[in-house]
Design a protein around this motif. Sequence first.
Motif, PDB file in Angstrom:
ATOM      1  N   LEU A 121     -69.712  19.772  21.805  1.00  0.00           N
ATOM      2  CA  LEU A 121     -70.164  20.380  20.583  1.00  0.00           C
ATOM      3  C   LEU A 121     -70.786  19.263  19.728  1.00  0.00           C
ATOM      4  CD1 LEU A 121     -67.615  23.329  19.835  1.00  0.00           C
ATOM      5  CD2 LEU A 121     -70.087  23.727  20.625  1.00  0.00           C
ATOM      6  N   ARG A 122     -69.643  18.141  19.608  1.00  0.00           N
ATOM      7  CA  ARG A 122     -70.240  16.963  18.786  1.00  0.00           C
ATOM      8  C   ARG A 122     -71.649  16.362  19.296  1.00  0.00           C
ATOM      9  NH1 ARG A 122     -63.939  15.787  18.240  1.00  0.00           N
ATOM     10  NH2 ARG A 122     -63.608  16.810  16.196  1.00  0.00           N
ATOM     11  N   SER A 123     -71.806  16.196  20.664  1.00  0.00           N
ATOM     12  CA  SER A 123     -72.942  15.764  21.258  1.00  0.00           C
ATOM     13  C   SER A 123     -73.961  16.650  21.057  1.00  0.00           C
ATOM     14  CB  SER A 123     -72.750  15.901  22.724  1.00  0.00           C
ATOM     15  OG  SER A 123     -72.816  16.820  23.320  1.00  0.00           O
ATOM     16  N   LYS A 124     -74.182  17.723  20.331  1.00  0.00           N
ATOM     17  CA  LYS A 124     -74.917  18.725  19.943  1.00  0.00           C
ATOM     18  C   LYS A 124     -74.992  18.705  18.346  1.00  0.00           C
ATOM     19  CE  LYS A 124     -75.388  21.930  23.880  1.00  0.00           C
ATOM     20  NZ  LYS A 124     -77.031  21.720  24.108  1.00  0.00           N
ATOM     21  N   GLY A 125     -74.595  17.709  17.615  1.00  0.00           N
ATOM     22  CA  GLY A 125     -74.601  17.539  16.321  1.00  0.00           C
ATOM     23  C   GLY A 125     -73.716  18.676  15.605  1.00  0.00           C
ATOM     24  N   VAL A 126     -72.930  19.318  16.279  1.00  0.00           N
ATOM     25  CA  VAL A 126     -71.882  20.298  15.677  1.00  0.00           C
ATOM     26  C   VAL A 126     -70.324  19.964  15.498  1.00  0.00           C
ATOM     27  CG1 VAL A 126     -70.981  22.738  15.925  1.00  0.00           C
ATOM     28  CG2 VAL A 126     -73.473  22.269  16.983  1.00  0.00           C
TER      29      VAL A 126
END
Length: 300
Positions: free
Chosen positions: A214-219
Amino acid sequence: MLNLERLRTLDALARHGSVSAAADALHVTTSAVSQQLGKLEREIDQQLLAKNGRGVRLTDAGRLLSEHAARILSQVELAESDLEAHRGQVVGELRLSAFPTAARGLFPVALRALRAEHPGLRVRSSELEPEQGIAAVVRGDLDLAVVLDWYNKPMPVPDGLVKAPLLDDPAEVAVPAGHRLADREEVDLAEFAEDEWITWGEGEFCHEWLMFTLRSKGVEPIVGHRAGETHTQLQLVSAGLGVCIAPLLGRHPVPDGVVLVPLTQRVRRHVYVIWRADADRRPSIRAAVEALRTAAQQVD
């Protein structure tokens, strides 16, 4: 003559770094570890341990003998493996583990087949998270472990282990029936930026994978609830308490009120079985791997 059980105790201490950790690995008390090491010191007439703060450290003699112990124990494993292979029969005891959804999705079929085809084999199974299963195989507490990694986050496998693939396990997002994305043909994980996630326990490999992805998608993930079992997560989704990742393996039956939405990017877990290389020739290992592969072919 050096005692194998005492060498095994020394090896556990060298691997795990403390008396208490060695005791946990060997499933004995700390007193039993200390007694075995004391006997080993008297047996060789050399000091193996020295105080190091509140704990202990290996002396030069301890490190030297622990290196020999690791090789001796590996040779013993090889000898047992060769003898079992020479006998050519699937007998004895086999200890294996799987993470919960694999235990649910693979073990009933695989272990039933092993019992029917090899009545002389005693199988002992347990549920363990992948990291725990790998560590138990390395220690020799287990013969095999069913483990996983994700398409974008490999699980490190130590040297000295063999692995065989079982299946690629596709995953979807489980949402409540009234969710704004429930009628979509496919979704991107980034579209769940405002949703609460129902995820695995803190520090578990699958939880860390979800946070990483999720963090790799900016979330920045909003974690509302944690549950180790997929079925518990799905019941929480059914109650409208959040969304979760739902791999295929072991998720059926899906509760009422839950909709599974495919992801735009193919999200898969790679499921495989590992065992020690020095046990590779054991007929029981080969029989178990074959039974697990057959069970994996029936997952749908």
